[in-house]
Design a protein around this motif. Structure first.
Motif, PDB file in Angstrom:
ATOM      1  N   ASN A  27     114.752  20.865  45.308  1.00  0.00           N
ATOM      2  CA  ASN A  27     114.069  21.853  44.461  1.00  0.00           C
ATOM      3  C   ASN A  27     112.562  21.640  44.444  1.00  0.00           C
ATOM      4  OD1 ASN A  27     116.257  23.411  43.690  1.00  0.00           O
ATOM      5  ND2 ASN A  27     116.728  22.118  41.934  1.00  0.00           N
ATOM      6  N   ARG A  28     112.127  20.387  44.352  1.00  0.00           N
ATOM      7  CA  ARG A  28     110.686  20.088  44.375  1.00  0.00           C
ATOM      8  C   ARG A  28     110.076  20.511  45.704  1.00  0.00           C
ATOM      9  NH1 ARG A  28     110.611  13.878  42.407  1.00  0.00           N
ATOM     10  NH2 ARG A  28     112.575  14.073  41.335  1.00  0.00           N
ATOM     11  N   CYS A  29     110.795  20.196  46.753  1.00  0.00           N
ATOM     12  CA  CYS A  29     110.348  20.549  48.106  1.00  0.00           C
ATOM     13  C   CYS A  29     110.228  22.077  48.235  1.00  0.00           C
ATOM     14  CB  CYS A  29     111.361  19.976  49.085  1.00  0.00           C
ATOM     15  SG  CYS A  29     110.980  20.179  50.804  1.00  0.00           S
ATOM     16  N   TYR A  30     111.238  22.778  47.779  1.00  0.00           N
ATOM     17  CA  TYR A  30     111.248  24.242  47.849  1.00  0.00           C
ATOM     18  C   TYR A  30     110.102  24.838  47.038  1.00  0.00           C
ATOM     19  CZ  TYR A  30     112.697  29.064  47.086  1.00  0.00           C
ATOM     20  OH  TYR A  30     112.716  30.442  46.997  1.00  0.00           O
ATOM     21  N   ASN A  31     109.907  24.362  45.812  1.00  0.00           N
ATOM     22  CA  ASN A  31     108.845  24.895  44.959  1.00  0.00           C
ATOM     23  C   ASN A  31     107.465  24.673  45.569  1.00  0.00           C
ATOM     24  OD1 ASN A  31     110.564  25.908  42.985  1.00  0.00           O
ATOM     25  ND2 ASN A  31     110.584  23.992  41.850  1.00  0.00           N
ATOM     26  N   SER A  32     107.252  23.506  46.142  1.00  0.00           N
ATOM     27  CA  SER A  32     105.958  23.232  46.788  1.00  0.00           C
ATOM     28  C   SER A  32     105.747  24.149  47.984  1.00  0.00           C
ATOM     29  CB  SER A  32     105.880  21.776  47.252  1.00  0.00           C
ATOM     30  OG  SER A  32     105.924  20.911  46.165  1.00  0.00           O
ATOM     31  N   ALA A  33     106.755  24.245  48.825  1.00  0.00           N
ATOM     32  CA  ALA A  33     106.641  25.094  50.014  1.00  0.00           C
ATOM     33  C   ALA A  33     106.452  26.557  49.604  1.00  0.00           C
ATOM     34  CB  ALA A  33     107.883  24.950  50.892  1.00  0.00           C
TER      35      ALA A  33
END
Length: 191
Positions: A27-33
């Motif tokens: 989720n963190r990865c997705y939000n950053s991207a």
């Protein structure tokens, strides 16, 4: 279990530990991207690419940075690579358009709507994301990690492989540039 021990186990093929890592960070990865790319399908693709790289690079992980920093670094780098790819495609399309007749319709990119924004704030969010999209890549990354992911400058410096002073400068320049850009839409607001 330390970060290094986790990654060593993942490198040895521990699927449950890898799934646990994915569950914790996707989720963190997705939000950053998503915040950097402002494109849902590209952000989803980046998440897949990040975790493929995490799995493939686990054997090379030295433990110099935390897993969190390592995954953010991969996410930011892959997102910036995607932006560069997108810009190359845009330049190529511009060149092709030079040779088309004037009656050919030009494709405009759709407005970006972040799925986490409440309906009544969508118009303001669209303006903000358009302004963020106009920032230089380094400023955009530093701003997103600082203001949207709420990471401390020290960690952003590790992720971006820059000094804390450089990160602080990037964030300040991003804020100045965003303020200038948003003043076009809100000219009566105080600075």
């Amino acid at each position: 279990m330390t970060d290094l021990e986790k990654i060593i186990q993942i490198a040895k093929g521990d699927r449950l530990l890898f799934k646990s890592l994915y569950d914790e960070y996707h989720n963190r990865c997705y939000n950053s991207a998503l915040s950097i790319l402002q494109n849902i399908s590209e952000a989803e693709e980046i998440v897949q690419d990040v975790f493929v790289e995490v799995h493939q690079s686990a054997k090379n992980f030295k433990g110099n940075a935390s897993i969190n920093t390592w995954i953010y670094r991969i996410t930011v780098n892959k997102s910036l690579d995607q932006l560069r790819y997108r810009k190359r495609k845009k330049r190529s399309a511009f060149f092709v358009n030079l040779f088309l007749d004037d009656n050919t319709p030009r494709v405009q990119p759709p407005d970006f709507n972040h799925p986490g924004v409440v309906l009544e704030n969508k118009e303001n969010a669209q303006l903000l994301f358009k302004a963020i999209d106009r920032l230089p890549d380094q400023q955009k990354s530093a701003f997103v990690l600082s203001q949207m992911e709420d990471l401390p400058q020290k960690e952003i410096a590790e992720i971006m492989q820059l000094s804390q002073k450089a990160v602080e400068s990037l964030i300040q320049r991003a804020k100045v540039n965003l303020r200038k850009e948003l003043e076009k839409y809100y000219p009566n607001r105080r600075k």
